[in-house]
Design an enzyme around this catalytic site. Structure first.
Site, mmCIF file in Angstrom:
data_model
loop_
_atom_site.group_PDB
_atom_site.id
_atom_site.type_symbol
_atom_site.label_atom_id
_atom_site.label_comp_id
_atom_site.label_asym_id
_atom_site.label_seq_id
_atom_site.Cartn_x
_atom_site.Cartn_y
_atom_site.Cartn_z
ATOM 1 N N HIS A 125 -6.809 1.061 -0.157
ATOM 2 C CA HIS A 125 -6.845 -0.512 -0.877
ATOM 3 C C HIS A 125 -8.041 -0.812 -1.785
ATOM 4 C CE1 HIS A 125 -3.118 -1.724 2.288
ATOM 5 N NE2 HIS A 125 -4.197 -1.552 3.033
ATOM 6 N N GLU A 130 -2.311 3.591 3.787
ATOM 7 C CA GLU A 130 -1.912 2.271 3.197
ATOM 8 C C GLU A 130 -2.104 2.362 1.561
ATOM 9 O OE1 GLU A 130 -2.252 -0.856 5.368
ATOM 10 O OE2 GLU A 130 -2.204 0.524 7.374
ATOM 11 N N ASP A 138 -2.341 0.596 -2.839
ATOM 12 C CA ASP A 138 -2.015 -0.069 -3.491
ATOM 13 C C ASP A 138 -3.334 0.295 -4.341
ATOM 14 O OD1 ASP A 138 -3.832 -1.745 -1.745
ATOM 15 O OD2 ASP A 138 -1.648 -2.711 -1.615
ATOM 16 N N GLU A 175 -8.879 -0.791 11.791
ATOM 17 C CA GLU A 175 -9.563 -1.514 11.920
ATOM 18 C C GLU A 175 -11.001 -1.282 12.703
ATOM 19 O OE1 GLU A 175 -8.168 -4.861 9.789
ATOM 20 O OE2 GLU A 175 -6.574 -3.242 8.313
ATOM 21 N N ASN A 203 -7.485 4.505 11.803
ATOM 22 C CA ASN A 203 -6.338 4.330 10.566
ATOM 23 C C ASN A 203 -7.505 2.641 10.306
ATOM 24 O OD1 ASN A 203 -4.775 4.180 8.506
ATOM 25 N ND2 ASN A 203 -3.862 1.946 9.128
#
Length: 360
Positions: free
Chosen positions: A247, A276, A278, A170, A211
């Site tokens: 996400h 990651e 979802d 990030e 990432n």
């Protein structure tokens, strides 16, 4: 061999999505290392293997120790695992010079016993650092020294046992500007290149990734990463991969240019991965939200399968029983492919069916 054409499957074309993976806590309970369940021929892991893709999940170590059905599902459904929290700096070095590798080592042992690869998450981040890493007590020179030592210590400890590392997490804001962090303020932009060099020095065989979230499609943020990767590659920095967290939220739609984005990073010589994934929704769930969720999961999976160098697709937890989403996004949840009782939702079937098509 990985199939690159998905007959009868179309990528969605809508808007970009939002969401940030701030997970909390560093559990330390033990988990058995022995295999806990046979692999089923119709589960995600089996069909992903046939499609030539690694499929993974973030792992809650308390659940792995205490919840036998959860433990069995981790072993059965996934070929890679990521520590949700126990490889983050606040967990591995809570006091300066005093390391606690126990929980992370238990995950490594579990993965080895179940023939799974391990993604290391994460070496450099602005969150979940130990309290002693601060600008009050440490000068910029000292911060650089402790960051270097942290990376060398952690990557060396897991040398040969971690497949991919999220080295720097990030870096940018959504508008493409550098995120204001303790590392940027004190070390300048060069901290990113330094972190990759130190990690590579400690384990030359591990694949090293950038990432971030909100970087699925072509945007100001992913443009900033594209420019950074070109700069790093030109300087000989050992950066190997571009991680897309994934996400998502049903109310924001799905980016239609995800595949385009992956391919431009692959043309720079990088591997890509969804790290990651979802898909949350405003609660309560209803049939339209559930359908949109399934489409969100599969749109990212399709992009990975169609890309040339997308090597893995990782869920940030696979059951709502342990999801981080309700604790961070007020009024939202139901973000994973299995419900609180580990019952598959339509999203699970959509993922499995997409992998089965790719495996034909």
């Amino acid at each position: 061999m990985k199939v690159r054409a998905l007959a009868g499957v179309a990528l969605l074309t809508t808007m970009t999505l939002t969401g940030s993976p701030a997970t909390a806590g560093a559990p330390t309970t033990a988990a058995p290392a022995h295999p806990t369940a046979p692999q089923q021929a119709t589960g995600l892991r089996a069909v992903a293997d046939r499609a030539g893709l690694r499929i993974g999940t973030a792992v809650d170590m308390n659940a792995l120790a205490d919840d036998a059905p959860y433990r069995a599902a981790v072993a059965r459904e996934f070929s890679t695992v990521t520590a949700e929290n126990v490889m983050k700096w606040e967990s591995t070095e809570p006091q300066r010079g005093v390391h606690d590798w126990a929980a992370a080592d238990r995950l490594i042992d579990f993965a080895r016993a179940n023939r799974q690869k391990v993604r290391g998450h994460t070496l450099v981040w602005h969150n979940q650092n130990p309290a002693w890493v601060n600008e009050r007590d440490l000068t910029p020179a000292q911060l650089r020294a402790v960051l270097r030592q942290h990376i060398i210590d952690e990557v060396t400890h897991f040398k040969g046992r971690v497949w991919h590392w999220d080295v720097v997490n990030e870096v940018f804001n959504d508008d493409g500007t550098w995120r204001d962090t303790i590392w940027l303020r004190n070390l300048g932009q060069g901290y990113v290149a330094d972190a990759f060099r130190w990690a590579h020095q400690a384990d030359p065989q591990a694949k090293l990734f950038l990432n971030d979230y909100n970087n699925e499609g072509v945007s100001a943020k992913s443009d900033a990463y594209y420019a950074l990767v070109k700069q790093l590659k030109a300087a000989g920095v050992p950066v190997h991969g571009y991680g897309v967290q994934g996400h998502l939220a049903v109310q924001y739609g799905v980016p239609g240019d995800t595949l385009t984005n992956l391919r431009r990073f692959e043309r720079l010589g990088l591997q890509t991965a969804f790290t990651e994934v979802d898909v949350r929704m405003p609660l309560p769930a209803d049939p339209i939200k559930v359908q949109a969720q399934a489409q969100g999961f599969t749109a990212l999976l399709q992009a990975c399968l169609l890309a040339d160098r997308c090597v893995s697709y990782t869920l940030w937890g696979f059951t709502d029983r342990y999801s981080w989403v309700p604790g961070v996004f007020d009024g939202e949840g139901s973000a994973t492919p299995l419900d609180e009782n580990l019952t598959p939702k339509p999203a699970y079937a959509a993922l499995r069916d997409t992998l089965a098509i790719a495996a034909r």
